[in-house]
Scaffold this motif. Sequence first.
Motif, PDB file in Angstrom:
ATOM      1  N   THR A 186      -4.445   4.151   9.867  1.00  0.00           N
ATOM      2  CA  THR A 186      -3.665   3.728   8.341  1.00  0.00           C
ATOM      3  C   THR A 186      -4.008   2.460   8.321  1.00  0.00           C
ATOM      4  O   THR A 186      -4.275   1.493   9.062  1.00  0.00           O
ATOM      5  N   TYR A 187      -4.079   1.951   6.741  1.00  0.00           N
ATOM      6  CA  TYR A 187      -4.419   0.462   6.468  1.00  0.00           C
ATOM      7  C   TYR A 187      -3.160  -0.051   6.130  1.00  0.00           C
ATOM      8  O   TYR A 187      -2.234   0.474   5.455  1.00  0.00           O
ATOM      9  N   GLU A 188      -2.974  -1.263   6.774  1.00  0.00           N
ATOM     10  CA  GLU A 188      -1.853  -2.037   6.534  1.00  0.00           C
ATOM     11  C   GLU A 188      -2.236  -3.487   6.220  1.00  0.00           C
ATOM     12  O   GLU A 188      -3.277  -3.904   6.388  1.00  0.00           O
ATOM     13  N   THR A 193      -6.376   6.978   0.042  1.00  0.00           N
ATOM     14  CA  THR A 193      -7.202   8.205   0.447  1.00  0.00           C
ATOM     15  C   THR A 193      -7.999   7.732   1.767  1.00  0.00           C
ATOM     16  O   THR A 193      -8.893   8.235   1.975  1.00  0.00           O
ATOM     17  N   ARG A 194      -7.672   6.302   2.187  1.00  0.00           N
ATOM     18  CA  ARG A 194      -8.580   5.924   3.539  1.00  0.00           C
ATOM     19  C   ARG A 194     -10.049   5.605   3.195  1.00  0.00           C
ATOM     20  O   ARG A 194     -10.984   6.115   4.102  1.00  0.00           O
ATOM     21  N   ILE A 206       0.845  -1.312   0.107  1.00  0.00           N
ATOM     22  CA  ILE A 206      -0.138  -0.184  -0.184  1.00  0.00           C
ATOM     23  C   ILE A 206       0.982   1.323   0.016  1.00  0.00           C
ATOM     24  O   ILE A 206       1.797   1.456   1.019  1.00  0.00           O
ATOM     25  N   ASP A 207       0.723   2.162  -0.892  1.00  0.00           N
ATOM     26  CA  ASP A 207       1.176   3.373  -1.034  1.00  0.00           C
ATOM     27  C   ASP A 207       0.625   4.463  -0.117  1.00  0.00           C
ATOM     28  O   ASP A 207      -0.489   4.972  -0.344  1.00  0.00           O
ATOM     29  N   GLN A 208       1.176   4.690   1.056  1.00  0.00           N
ATOM     30  CA  GLN A 208       0.439   5.275   2.181  1.00  0.00           C
ATOM     31  C   GLN A 208       0.176   6.989   1.570  1.00  0.00           C
ATOM     32  O   GLN A 208      -0.759   7.582   2.258  1.00  0.00           O
ATOM     33  N   LEU A 233      -5.721  -4.537   7.722  1.00  0.00           N
ATOM     34  CA  LEU A 233      -5.906  -4.088   9.083  1.00  0.00           C
ATOM     35  C   LEU A 233      -5.980  -2.497   9.023  1.00  0.00           C
ATOM     36  O   LEU A 233      -5.345  -1.685   8.413  1.00  0.00           O
ATOM     37  N   GLU A 234      -7.123  -2.103   9.854  1.00  0.00           N
ATOM     38  CA  GLU A 234      -7.157  -0.580  10.307  1.00  0.00           C
ATOM     39  C   GLU A 234      -6.675  -0.241  11.245  1.00  0.00           C
ATOM     40  O   GLU A 234      -7.305  -0.696  12.391  1.00  0.00           O
ATOM     41  N   LEU A 235      -5.723   0.499  11.373  1.00  0.00           N
ATOM     42  CA  LEU A 235      -4.885   0.759  12.550  1.00  0.00           C
ATOM     43  C   LEU A 235      -5.189   2.129  13.019  1.00  0.00           C
ATOM     44  O   LEU A 235      -5.069   3.153  12.139  1.00  0.00           O
ATOM     45  N   ASN A 236      -5.233   2.541  14.201  1.00  0.00           N
ATOM     46  CA  ASN A 236      -5.337   3.864  14.731  1.00  0.00           C
ATOM     47  C   ASN A 236      -3.911   4.284  14.918  1.00  0.00           C
ATOM     48  O   ASN A 236      -3.227   4.560  15.739  1.00  0.00           O
ATOM     49  N   LYS A 237      -3.494   4.571  13.616  1.00  0.00           N
ATOM     50  CA  LYS A 237      -2.051   5.156  13.570  1.00  0.00           C
ATOM     51  C   LYS A 237      -2.041   6.366  12.665  1.00  0.00           C
ATOM     52  O   LYS A 237      -2.379   6.355  11.453  1.00  0.00           O
ATOM     53  N   PRO A 238      -1.777   7.511  13.254  1.00  0.00           N
ATOM     54  CA  PRO A 238      -1.857   9.010  12.750  1.00  0.00           C
ATOM     55  C   PRO A 238      -0.869   8.663  11.413  1.00  0.00           C
ATOM     56  O   PRO A 238       0.442   8.316  11.773  1.00  0.00           O
TER      57      PRO A 238
END
Lengths: 105, 406
Positions: A74-76, A42-43, A36-38, A57-62
Motif C-alpha cells: 500500500t502507498y501512503e 495500480t501500485r 491517495i484513492d487506494q 511510503l511503500e508499506l507491506n500492507k495487503p
Amino acid sequence: MMRLTWKDLPIGGFVIEPGNARNNLTGTWRTERPVIDQDACTRCRICWMYCPEPAILELNKPYTTRSGKKYDVTYEVDYDHCKGCGICAHECPVKAIKMVPEVGG
Amino acid sequence: MEAKVLGIREEVVKERLGLTSNYAAAYAVKAIDVDVIAAYPITPQTTIIEKLAEFVANGELDAEYIPVESEHSALSAVVGASAAGARVFTATASQGLEFMHEVLHITSGLRLPVVMAVPGRALSAPISIHGDYQDIMNARDAGWVMIIASSAQEVYDSIIMAYRIAEDQRVLLPVMVSYDGFLMSHTTEPVELYHEEYVRKFTPRNLGRYRLDPRKPITMGVIASPDWYYEIKYQAVHALRESKQVIKEVHEEFNKAFSTNYDLVEKYMVDDADYVLITYGGASSGNAKEAARRARERGLRAGVVRIRLFRPFPADELVNAVKDAKIVAVIDRALTPGDVYEGPVFSDVVSALYSKDIEKPVMSVVHGISQRTMLADDFYNLYKMLDEYAKTGEYPRSTVFLGLRS
C-alpha cells in the motif's frame, strides 16, 4: 527550553549529526495535501519515484480493492514531511491522487 | 664566510639562497608538506605555482597538484580538499583574486584553514599588471587573517606561521599572506631556508577539526535561515577578532624557535619620534625607513610603523606605537574611491585611535598606485610637511595623492 546562543552552535554551522533532516517537520509548509484513492491506485510506484522529499511510503500492507483485486503493498503519504508540492498527483497515470486544500477545502 | 650567527639560527638554517618572494613562498609550502595545491596562473603570482609544479613534478613535494581552469575553481578546489582534511595552498593576484571573491567568503564561513599567497597588483581598467594593494584591500572584508610581508625572508617565515595560525583550533580561519607585486614577487633577495624537520615540528597538523569523512558523516555549507545565519557569521567574526592573541603567541613561538624578531607591527625609530609614517608592504616601508634616516640626519625626529598584521587589525599595538607622536601620516597603496578619505588603511588607523580616545592629527597619503615609483625623497618631503603642519597646526583634511602628475 534552554536559550541557544551563537556559542552553542557547531563551528561554521556544520551539521554534525547525520540523518537528522527527518526531525524537520516540513509537513507544516503544506497548503494542499495529496490523498491517495487506494481503490484506483495500480501500485505502479511512480509517485514513490517522483516524490522529491521522499514522503510516499511503500508499506507491506495487503489491500483488497472494492472490485476484489489483491495487492501486497500500500502507498501512503508521510504527512509529517510531505510539503504538498503536488508532483505525485501530477505524475499519477491513473489520477488516483487528489490534492485537497488543508484549510477551507 | 660570515661570522657565526646566533646559535639557534645556525642550527635551524639549512641554506641561504637568492630567491624572489614568490619562490620564497613556494619553498615555504614545500617545507610545510602541503597535500593539495590548486592554482591558475596570473601575473605576478605565476612563478609561485610554477615553482611548486616543479617541486611536485620532480618528486620533491608529495602533493596533489590540480591545474584548474580559473581562480574561482582554484579556491573552490582547495576549499573541498581542506573540508576533507587536507592541508592546502593556493595563490593568486589582482583579477584572479577578484574572480575568486565569492569563494573568499565561503572559505572563512566554512572555517577552513586555507593558506593563500597574494602578491598585490593593480586592478583593471585600465589594464595594469603592476603592483599595488587594491586587490588585497578589496578582500579585507572577507573574514580572512591577512598578513602583509615586506621581504622575501618574511614571506617565507609568514607562510610557515600562517599554517599554525590557520589550523589553530581557536582560529580555524583562512590566512592570506600578501606582499608587493613585482617589487617583491620578482625581486631576488637572500633567504635563509630552514631544515624541514624544524618547519614540520613548528607546524603539526590539526587532526581534531571537523572534516568530511564518510566514516563519520557531517554536512558543511548548509543553508542557514535568518534565524541562525547571524549567529553563525558572528562566530567567524568573533574568531577573527580573538585570533589576534593566537597570532601573537605564534609570533612569539616562531621568534623563539627560529631566532627571528617578528611582531604584529614593525616599529622603526618610533620611540622618540614626533613624526611617524604608517604604511605596509616592502617598497613603501623600505622607502619610508630610508626617508626617516634622512630626516633624522637633518634633525627631524622621524619614525616608521609598518603594519604587518592587517586583519585582525592590531589597534592596540599601533596606537601604542604612535601615541606620543605629534602628527602621523598613513601611506596607502590602494584606494577607496568616494570614501571621506581615499586611503583604506587611513580609516583603520583613525578608528584605532578613536577606540583609545586619542585625538591626533592624521594625514592620509596615497602613493605607489600601479607601482608609481615611490622615491625615498617623496617620503622625506612628507616628514618636512609633517614638521610644517605640527608648527602651524594646519594639515590637509583630504587625501594627498603623492607621485600624481598634477
